[in-house]
Design an enzyme around this catalytic site. Structure first.
Site, PDB file in Angstrom:
ATOM      1  N   ILE A  49     -34.150 -23.573 -93.830  1.00  0.00           N
ATOM      2  CA  ILE A  49     -33.667 -24.302 -94.998  1.00  0.00           C
ATOM      3  C   ILE A  49     -32.933 -25.575 -94.583  1.00  0.00           C
ATOM      4  O   ILE A  49     -33.031 -26.604 -95.235  1.00  0.00           O
ATOM      5  CB  ILE A  49     -32.739 -23.387 -95.834  1.00  0.00           C
ATOM      6  N   SER A  50     -32.234 -25.522 -93.487  1.00  0.00           N
ATOM      7  CA  SER A  50     -31.359 -26.593 -93.019  1.00  0.00           C
ATOM      8  C   SER A  50     -32.099 -27.899 -92.756  1.00  0.00           C
ATOM      9  O   SER A  50     -33.261 -27.912 -92.364  1.00  0.00           O
ATOM     10  CB  SER A  50     -30.674 -26.143 -91.725  1.00  0.00           C
ATOM     11  N   PRO A  71     -30.030 -16.122 -92.908  1.00  0.00           N
ATOM     12  CA  PRO A  71     -30.334 -17.207 -91.962  1.00  0.00           C
ATOM     13  C   PRO A  71     -30.775 -18.512 -92.640  1.00  0.00           C
ATOM     14  O   PRO A  71     -31.526 -18.500 -93.609  1.00  0.00           O
ATOM     15  CB  PRO A  71     -31.450 -16.628 -91.108  1.00  0.00           C
ATOM     16  N   CYS A  72     -30.299 -19.615 -92.078  1.00  0.00           N
ATOM     17  CA  CYS A  72     -30.521 -20.926 -92.689  1.00  0.00           C
ATOM     18  C   CYS A  72     -31.503 -21.815 -91.921  1.00  0.00           C
ATOM     19  O   CYS A  72     -31.801 -22.912 -92.374  1.00  0.00           O
ATOM     20  CB  CYS A  72     -29.187 -21.669 -92.803  1.00  0.00           C
ATOM     21  N   GLN A  73     -32.010 -21.342 -90.796  1.00  0.00           N
ATOM     22  CA  GLN A  73     -32.773 -22.233 -89.919  1.00  0.00           C
ATOM     23  C   GLN A  73     -33.969 -22.896 -90.600  1.00  0.00           C
ATOM     24  O   GLN A  73     -34.316 -24.028 -90.279  1.00  0.00           O
ATOM     25  CB  GLN A  73     -33.253 -21.475 -88.674  1.00  0.00           C
TER      26      GLN A  73
END
Length: 175
Positions: A81-82, A77-79
């Site tokens: 990091i984004s 999951p990137c939430q």
């Protein structure tokens, strides 16, 4: 008689609708298990990969649930990091699931690991991913690839990390 080479066995984590597996199977590999939390995605995977087990939670999946795995892949999951997210980095609640992917890599000891995330991983977690993989016995190479590079009209940069085991017992050929 020529010996038939076995296909690499793939564990696809954070599977979504199976994009990793689709590409890897087109490259001659075989997905032997998925892990995906979303019910709709699990139904999609079951439809397109009948007979391939899909585990619902990366936090409870263990090596004991799996046979031999040659390649672990996943777009964790990137939430966190984004640029569009909370920007707390790889230790955030969702992006922190990298730790579960790493745990499984340590347990399963595949020859290869492929991780994918948003390009902001370069400064919100890549150092940690690379250090974790090195400590686990892997050499990794990072790449940033934009969708433009494959003919899309949008830029959409993604960070890719390809790692191979340093252990000579695991370094049999790629395919």
């Amino acid at each position: 008689m020529a010996k038939v080479k076995e296909k690499l066995r793939v564990l696809d984590l954070f599977s979504g609708i199976g994009g990793f597996s689709l590409g890897l199977e087109r490259a001659g590999m075989r997905t032997v298990a998925f892990c995906e939390v979303d019910e709709w995605c699990r139904q999609h995977l079951a439809h397109h990969w009948p007979g391939v087990h899909c585990f619902p939670d990366v936090r409870t999946l263990t090596a004991d649930d799996l046979g031999t795995i040659d390649l672990v892949c996943g777009g964790f999951p990137c939430q966190d990091i984004s640029e569009a997210g909370k920007r707390v980095g790889i230790d955030g609640e969702r992006s922190g699931l990298w730790g579960q992917m790493l745990r499984l890599v340590r347990e399963v000891r595949p020859r290869w690991v492929i991780a994918e995330n948003v390009s902001a991983l370069r400064y919100r977690g890549y150092d940690r991913v690379a250090a974790d993989l090195a400590e686990a016995g892997y050499t990794c190479r990072p790449f940033v690839v934009a969708a433009l590079h494959i003919g899309s009209t949008q830029e959409r940069k993604r960070a890719w990390i390809v790692a191979n085991a340093n252990d000579a017992r695991l370094q049999r050929g790629f395919i």
